[in-house]
Design a protein around this motif. Structure first.
Motif, short mmCIF file in Angstrom:
data_model
loop_
_atom_site.label_atom_id
_atom_site.label_comp_id
_atom_site.label_asym_id
_atom_site.label_seq_id
_atom_site.Cartn_x
_atom_site.Cartn_y
_atom_site.Cartn_z
N ALA A 1 -9.34 10.60 -6.39
CA ALA A 1 -9.90 9.81 -5.29
C ALA A 1 -9.96 8.50 -5.63
O ALA A 1 -9.87 7.78 -4.75
CB ALA A 1 -11.14 10.71 -4.63
N THR A 2 -10.62 8.08 -6.48
CA THR A 2 -11.01 6.85 -7.14
C THR A 2 -9.52 5.99 -7.17
O THR A 2 -9.50 4.98 -6.84
CB THR A 2 -11.63 6.68 -8.52
OG1 THR A 2 -12.97 7.50 -8.31
CG2 THR A 2 -11.98 5.21 -8.86
N GLY A 3 -8.62 6.65 -8.06
CA GLY A 3 -7.14 5.95 -7.96
C GLY A 3 -6.64 5.61 -6.60
O GLY A 3 -6.16 4.50 -6.46
N ILE A 4 -6.82 6.72 -5.93
CA ILE A 4 -6.11 6.54 -4.52
C ILE A 4 -6.93 5.19 -3.85
O ILE A 4 -6.39 4.31 -2.96
CB ILE A 4 -6.11 7.66 -3.63
CG1 ILE A 4 -5.16 8.64 -4.24
CG2 ILE A 4 -5.93 7.32 -2.23
CD1 ILE A 4 -5.28 10.00 -3.69
N GLY A 5 -8.38 5.29 -3.96
CA GLY A 5 -8.93 4.37 -3.23
C GLY A 5 -8.98 2.92 -4.02
O GLY A 5 -9.06 1.99 -3.12
N PHE A 6 -8.75 2.86 -5.07
CA PHE A 6 -8.45 1.49 -5.42
C PHE A 6 -6.94 1.04 -5.02
O PHE A 6 -7.13 -0.38 -4.76
CB PHE A 6 -8.39 1.31 -7.31
CG PHE A 6 -9.78 1.16 -7.89
CD1 PHE A 6 -10.52 0.18 -7.52
CD2 PHE A 6 -10.50 2.11 -8.22
CE1 PHE A 6 -11.83 -0.23 -8.02
CE2 PHE A 6 -11.74 2.02 -9.10
CZ PHE A 6 -12.09 0.89 -8.76
N ALA A 7 -6.34 1.85 -4.92
CA ALA A 7 -4.70 1.50 -4.54
C ALA A 7 -4.94 0.95 -3.34
O ALA A 7 -4.37 -0.10 -2.79
CB ALA A 7 -3.83 2.68 -4.60
N LEU A 8 -5.65 1.52 -2.23
CA LEU A 8 -5.69 1.12 -1.01
C LEU A 8 -6.54 -0.06 -0.83
O LEU A 8 -6.27 -1.04 -0.10
CB LEU A 8 -6.45 2.27 -0.04
CG LEU A 8 -5.37 3.41 0.14
CD1 LEU A 8 -6.53 4.60 0.92
CD2 LEU A 8 -4.47 3.18 1.08
N LEU A 9 -7.47 -0.39 -1.46
CA LEU A 9 -8.48 -1.43 -1.69
C LEU A 9 -7.63 -2.82 -1.99
O LEU A 9 -7.64 -3.89 -1.34
CB LEU A 9 -9.42 -1.16 -2.50
CG LEU A 9 -10.81 -2.30 -2.26
CD1 LEU A 9 -11.20 -2.43 -1.23
CD2 LEU A 9 -11.64 -2.16 -3.60
N GLY A 10 -6.91 -2.39 -3.14
CA GLY A 10 -5.94 -3.57 -3.61
C GLY A 10 -4.92 -3.90 -2.81
O GLY A 10 -4.54 -5.19 -2.45
N GLY A 11 -4.18 -2.83 -2.05
CA GLY A 11 -3.42 -3.18 -0.94
C GLY A 11 -3.79 -4.12 0.20
O GLY A 11 -3.10 -5.12 0.59
N LYS A 12 -4.99 -3.40 0.73
CA LYS A 12 -5.65 -4.23 1.89
C LYS A 12 -6.06 -5.89 1.51
O LYS A 12 -5.95 -6.60 2.25
CB LYS A 12 -6.82 -3.44 2.43
CG LYS A 12 -6.35 -2.30 2.87
CD LYS A 12 -5.60 -2.41 4.21
CE LYS A 12 -4.91 -0.88 4.79
NZ LYS A 12 -4.26 -1.07 5.79
N LEU A 13 -6.47 -5.74 0.20
CA LEU A 13 -6.82 -7.17 -0.35
C LEU A 13 -5.64 -8.14 -0.13
O LEU A 13 -5.48 -9.29 0.43
CB LEU A 13 -7.49 -7.50 -1.65
CG LEU A 13 -7.69 -8.44 -2.16
CD1 LEU A 13 -8.59 -9.33 -1.49
CD2 LEU A 13 -7.84 -8.55 -3.66
N LEU A 14 -4.39 -7.67 -0.85
CA LEU A 14 -3.15 -8.52 -0.83
C LEU A 14 -2.61 -8.62 0.60
O LEU A 14 -2.21 -9.91 0.84
CB LEU A 14 -2.19 -7.79 -1.54
CG LEU A 14 -2.24 -7.91 -3.15
CD1 LEU A 14 -1.52 -6.88 -3.68
CD2 LEU A 14 -2.45 -8.95 -3.72
N GLU A 15 -2.65 -7.66 1.41
CA GLU A 15 -2.43 -8.17 2.75
C GLU A 15 -3.22 -9.02 3.64
O GLU A 15 -2.68 -9.85 4.30
CB GLU A 15 -2.61 -6.62 3.77
CG GLU A 15 -1.28 -5.91 4.30
CD GLU A 15 -1.69 -4.56 4.86
OE1 GLU A 15 -2.30 -4.68 5.98
OE2 GLU A 15 -1.07 -3.60 4.17
N SER A 16 -4.37 -8.96 3.47
CA SER A 16 -5.41 -9.74 4.14
C SER A 16 -5.24 -11.30 3.69
O SER A 16 -5.47 -12.27 4.30
CB SER A 16 -6.77 -9.38 3.96
OG SER A 16 -7.36 -8.87 3.03
#
Length: 78
Positions: free
Chosen positions: A18-33
């Motif tokens: 769950a932490t790995g998935i969370g970090f992936a989503l968090l990093g992706g949204k940071l790059l997007e924004s």
């Protein structure tokens, strides 16, 4: 006793997943924004690091619970 060890392993494994998935989503949204609004990059990065610290607490709590199960509950389960 075996079921307690198995449950501890599942707790640690799912927490890490769950932490790995969370970090992936968090990093992706940071790059997007950041790509959408580059002028907000420092503010977004600060907020991302705060969220990453909070997200990192999930597996630490899981390890604590798993250690409790292994070292306290398992020996008394007989």
């Amino acid at each position: 006793m075996g079921i307690v060890i198995l449950s501890a392993a599942i707790i640690i494994g799912l927490g890490a997943l769950a932490t790995g998935i969370g970090f992936a989503l968090l990093g992706g949204k940071l790059l997007e924004s950041t790509a959408r609004q580059p002028e907000l990059a420092p503010s977004l990065q600060t907020k991302t690091f705060i969220m990453a610290g909070l997200l990192d607490a999930v597996p630490m709590i899981g390890v604590g619970i798993a250690m409790y199960l292994i070292f306290v509950v398992a020996p008394t389960a007989g």
